[in-house]
Scaffold this motif. Structure first.
Motif, PDB file in Angstrom:
ATOM      1  N   SER A 109      19.396  50.185  -1.106  1.00 32.67           N
ATOM      2  CA  SER A 109      18.661  48.933  -1.149  1.00 32.67           C
ATOM      3  C   SER A 109      17.205  49.171  -0.780  1.00 32.67           C
ATOM      4  O   SER A 109      16.900  49.905   0.162  1.00 32.67           O
ATOM      5  CB  SER A 109      19.290  47.926  -0.186  1.00 32.67           C
ATOM      6  OG  SER A 109      18.445  46.812   0.015  1.00 32.67           O
ATOM      7  N   TYR A 110      16.300  48.554  -1.540  1.00 33.31           N
ATOM      8  CA  TYR A 110      14.881  48.673  -1.218  1.00 33.31           C
ATOM      9  C   TYR A 110      14.526  47.953   0.077  1.00 33.31           C
ATOM     10  O   TYR A 110      13.570  48.317   0.756  1.00 33.31           O
ATOM     11  CB  TYR A 110      14.032  48.082  -2.347  1.00 33.31           C
ATOM     12  CG  TYR A 110      13.998  48.903  -3.611  1.00 33.31           C
ATOM     13  CD1 TYR A 110      14.517  50.197  -3.659  1.00 33.31           C
ATOM     14  CD2 TYR A 110      13.435  48.388  -4.779  1.00 33.31           C
ATOM     15  CE1 TYR A 110      14.484  50.943  -4.821  1.00 33.31           C
ATOM     16  CE2 TYR A 110      13.398  49.133  -5.950  1.00 33.31           C
ATOM     17  CZ  TYR A 110      13.931  50.406  -5.959  1.00 33.31           C
ATOM     18  OH  TYR A 110      13.881  51.139  -7.126  1.00 33.31           O
ATOM     19  N   VAL A 111      15.284  46.931   0.418  1.00 33.01           N
ATOM     20  CA  VAL A 111      14.958  46.095   1.577  1.00 33.01           C
ATOM     21  C   VAL A 111      15.550  46.656   2.860  1.00 33.01           C
ATOM     22  O   VAL A 111      14.847  46.838   3.860  1.00 33.01           O
ATOM     23  CB  VAL A 111      15.445  44.654   1.348  1.00 33.01           C
ATOM     24  CG1 VAL A 111      15.186  43.794   2.583  1.00 33.01           C
ATOM     25  CG2 VAL A 111      14.754  44.056   0.132  1.00 33.01           C
ATOM     26  N   THR A 112      16.849  46.944   2.855  1.00 33.31           N
ATOM     27  CA  THR A 112      17.526  47.396   4.075  1.00 33.31           C
ATOM     28  C   THR A 112      17.652  48.908   4.176  1.00 33.31           C
ATOM     29  O   THR A 112      17.878  49.421   5.269  1.00 33.31           O
ATOM     30  CB  THR A 112      18.936  46.776   4.143  1.00 33.31           C
ATOM     31  OG1 THR A 112      19.729  47.275   3.053  1.00 33.31           O
ATOM     32  CG2 THR A 112      18.863  45.256   4.055  1.00 33.31           C
ATOM     33  N   GLY A 113      17.549  49.603   3.049  1.00 32.80           N
ATOM     34  CA  GLY A 113      17.735  51.045   3.066  1.00 32.80           C
ATOM     35  C   GLY A 113      19.191  51.474   3.092  1.00 32.80           C
ATOM     36  O   GLY A 113      19.478  52.674   3.073  1.00 32.80           O
ATOM     37  N   GLN A 114      20.111  50.519   3.111  1.00 32.91           N
ATOM     38  CA  GLN A 114      21.531  50.841   3.114  1.00 32.91           C
ATOM     39  C   GLN A 114      22.007  51.154   1.695  1.00 32.91           C
ATOM     40  O   GLN A 114      21.412  50.710   0.719  1.00 32.91           O
ATOM     41  CB  GLN A 114      22.349  49.663   3.656  1.00 32.91           C
ATOM     42  CG  GLN A 114      22.118  49.328   5.103  1.00 32.91           C
ATOM     43  CD  GLN A 114      22.939  48.122   5.523  1.00 32.91           C
ATOM     44  OE1 GLN A 114      22.583  46.974   5.257  1.00 32.91           O
ATOM     45  NE2 GLN A 114      24.069  48.383   6.159  1.00 32.91           N
ATOM     46  N   PRO A 115      23.107  51.921   1.581  1.00 32.38           N
ATOM     47  CA  PRO A 115      23.682  52.120   0.244  1.00 32.38           C
ATOM     48  C   PRO A 115      24.088  50.782  -0.361  1.00 32.38           C
ATOM     49  O   PRO A 115      24.626  49.911   0.320  1.00 32.38           O
ATOM     50  CB  PRO A 115      24.898  53.018   0.520  1.00 32.38           C
ATOM     51  CG  PRO A 115      24.595  53.697   1.810  1.00 32.38           C
ATOM     52  CD  PRO A 115      23.785  52.716   2.611  1.00 32.38           C
ATOM     53  N   VAL A 116      23.833  50.611  -1.655  1.00 32.23           N
ATOM     54  CA  VAL A 116      24.144  49.353  -2.328  1.00 32.23           C
ATOM     55  C   VAL A 116      25.638  49.059  -2.256  1.00 32.23           C
ATOM     56  O   VAL A 116      26.050  47.904  -2.100  1.00 32.23           O
ATOM     57  CB  VAL A 116      23.661  49.398  -3.787  1.00 32.23           C
ATOM     58  CG1 VAL A 116      24.115  48.153  -4.550  1.00 32.23           C
ATOM     59  CG2 VAL A 116      22.156  49.528  -3.844  1.00 32.23           C
ATOM     60  N   LEU A 117      26.449  50.108  -2.339  1.00 36.15           N
ATOM     61  CA  LEU A 117      27.895  49.903  -2.293  1.00 36.15           C
ATOM     62  C   LEU A 117      28.324  49.300  -0.958  1.00 36.15           C
ATOM     63  O   LEU A 117      29.265  48.497  -0.911  1.00 36.15           O
ATOM     64  CB  LEU A 117      28.628  51.226  -2.527  1.00 36.15           C
ATOM     65  CG  LEU A 117      30.150  51.146  -2.618  1.00 36.15           C
ATOM     66  CD1 LEU A 117      30.575  50.263  -3.773  1.00 36.15           C
ATOM     67  CD2 LEU A 117      30.753  52.542  -2.765  1.00 36.15           C
ATOM     68  N   ALA A 118      27.639  49.670   0.131  1.00 36.10           N
ATOM     69  CA  ALA A 118      27.976  49.109   1.436  1.00 36.10           C
ATOM     70  C   ALA A 118      27.675  47.621   1.497  1.00 36.10           C
ATOM     71  O   ALA A 118      28.331  46.877   2.241  1.00 36.10           O
ATOM     72  CB  ALA A 118      27.205  49.848   2.532  1.00 36.10           C
ATOM     73  N   LEU A 119      26.677  47.164   0.739  1.00 37.96           N
ATOM     74  CA  LEU A 119      26.372  45.733   0.663  1.00 37.96           C
ATOM     75  C   LEU A 119      27.258  45.038  -0.353  1.00 37.96           C
ATOM     76  O   LEU A 119      27.661  43.885  -0.160  1.00 37.96           O
ATOM     77  CB  LEU A 119      24.902  45.536   0.283  1.00 37.96           C
ATOM     78  CG  LEU A 119      23.850  46.169   1.197  1.00 37.96           C
ATOM     79  CD1 LEU A 119      22.462  46.013   0.596  1.00 37.96           C
ATOM     80  CD2 LEU A 119      23.902  45.538   2.580  1.00 37.96           C
ATOM     81  N   LEU A 120      27.570  45.748  -1.428  1.00 41.06           N
ATOM     82  CA  LEU A 120      28.341  45.147  -2.520  1.00 41.06           C
ATOM     83  C   LEU A 120      29.803  44.947  -2.147  1.00 41.06           C
ATOM     84  O   LEU A 120      30.406  43.947  -2.531  1.00 41.06           O
ATOM     85  CB  LEU A 120      28.233  46.043  -3.750  1.00 41.06           C
ATOM     86  CG  LEU A 120      28.642  45.452  -5.097  1.00 41.06           C
ATOM     87  CD1 LEU A 120      27.672  44.359  -5.504  1.00 41.06           C
ATOM     88  CD2 LEU A 120      28.697  46.543  -6.154  1.00 41.06           C
ATOM     89  N   GLY A 121      30.382  45.884  -1.406  1.00 40.66           N
ATOM     90  CA  GLY A 121      31.809  45.835  -1.094  1.00 40.66           C
ATOM     91  C   GLY A 121      32.241  44.568  -0.371  1.00 40.66           C
ATOM     92  O   GLY A 121      33.108  43.823  -0.870  1.00 40.66           O
ATOM     93  N   PRO A 122      31.671  44.262   0.809  1.00 37.08           N
ATOM     94  CA  PRO A 122      32.078  43.033   1.518  1.00 37.08           C
ATOM     95  C   PRO A 122      31.786  41.765   0.715  1.00 37.08           C
ATOM     96  O   PRO A 122      32.592  40.835   0.713  1.00 37.08           O
ATOM     97  CB  PRO A 122      31.246  43.073   2.806  1.00 37.08           C
ATOM     98  CG  PRO A 122      30.889  44.515   2.984  1.00 37.08           C
ATOM     99  CD  PRO A 122      30.731  45.071   1.609  1.00 37.08           C
TER     100      PRO A 122
END
Length: 310
Positions: A84-97
């Protein structure tokens, strides 16, 4: 049947490839350059040419487009959509939940749609032309035409604010599913129940029904047979309701502050978080293609005549 299923699945491959390419191009066609968007998300007050060039090199944006697309596609097939450009987290970690929460809401809404569609379809088919039939269809038409956000606002005002029966927003417990699921199901059940009603009314003149009535079979048995025949036509339609529900949650989730894909996608669009937007578009469009193929296969299983169309 297996040959038809294989041909239908292979026919979806080129469409999935085109969808993946269009999703990848979202990053390239954005009004703001991805390197600039990343710098702004990281809190850089002034993006100089040197910083932009360095960030482009870091993100690999200076390489040829086909190479970047091939690398992105291979990573996406491994469920790696970048960071993610905003949080720096992997997109999958945001997408999963978010996907899990959306699927929960879609599953409850789908169950309500199926139950209402079958119940109202049978009810109106058995009372064709009566005031109950006409009133039910008129109410269904009104709910189908009503914008979801307006229906959601009305239900929140009545059931949450005035009567204090249900929570207004968020995901807290079983009661929090009632309002968003009702809003999602209202419009689609109003469409699908008319399909079942029309199929059952047309099935009254089927030879098997007329023969069964002539043999003295109970009306309950004949009604059940008409329902089974109508479901052969509506099962593929119900299959397509799943991706439609996933796409429809954007408005409903934002109204009820539901922590799902719809809320996540709107936040990503407002913050220009392109990797999250790419993953959302790819996931939703792929769901439409795959469920469409599954609906065709299920329809061909129920009606062998459809196998000749491909």
């Amino acid at each position: 049947m297996l040959r038809y299923a294989a041909r239908r699945a292979l026919a979806a491959v080129p469409l999935l490839a085109a969808i993946s390419f269009l999703a990848f191009l979202l990053n390239q066609l954005a009004p703001i350059e991805p390197a600039v968007a990343v710098l702004h998300a990281q809190g850089v007050p002034q993006a100089t040419e040197e910083l932009i060039a360095a960030k482009r090199t870091e993100l690999g944006l200076d390489r040829p487009l086909p190479i970047r697309y091939a690398e992105w596609l291979l990573s996406a097939l491994k469920l790696d959509f970048g960071q993610s450009y905003v949080t720096g987290q992997p997109v999958l970690a945001l997408l999963g939940p978010a996907l899990l929460h959306t699927l929960q809401l879609a599953a409850v809404s789908f169950a309500v749609i199926v139950l209402l569609s079958i119940g109202l379809g049978v009810f109106c088919a058995l009372r064709e032309g009566t005031r109950l039939d006409q009133g039910t269809r008129a109410a269904a038409f009104f709910l189908t035409a009503l914008p979801p956000y307006l229906l959601a606002a009305g239900l929140v005002w009545l059931l949450s604010v005035k009567l204090d029966l249900l929570p207004t927003s968020g995901l807290g417990g079983p009661a929090s599913f009632v309002l968003p699921a009702a809003v999602l199901a209202a419009g689609y059940a109003g469409v699908y129940f008319r399909v079942i009603r029309s199929s059952m009314i047309a099935g009254r003149h089927d030879d098997s029904i007329l023969y069964g009535r002539a043999c003295g079979l109970p009306e309950r048995t004949l009604t059940l047979r008409m329902l089974v025949q109508s479901l052969r036509l509506t099962v593929p339609i119900f299959a397509m309701a799943v991706p439609i529900l996933l796409g429809s949650t954007v408005v409903v989730e934002n109204v009820f502050a539901w922590p799902g894909l719809g809320t996540m996608s709107v936040k990503a669009i407002l913050s220009r978080d392109y990797p999250v937007i790419q993953a959302f578009v790819l996931l939703l469009a792929s769901a439409f293609v795959l469920f469409n193929a599954a609906a065709d296969i299920v329809g061909a299983m129920l009606d062998p005549r459809l196998r000749k169309e491909l």
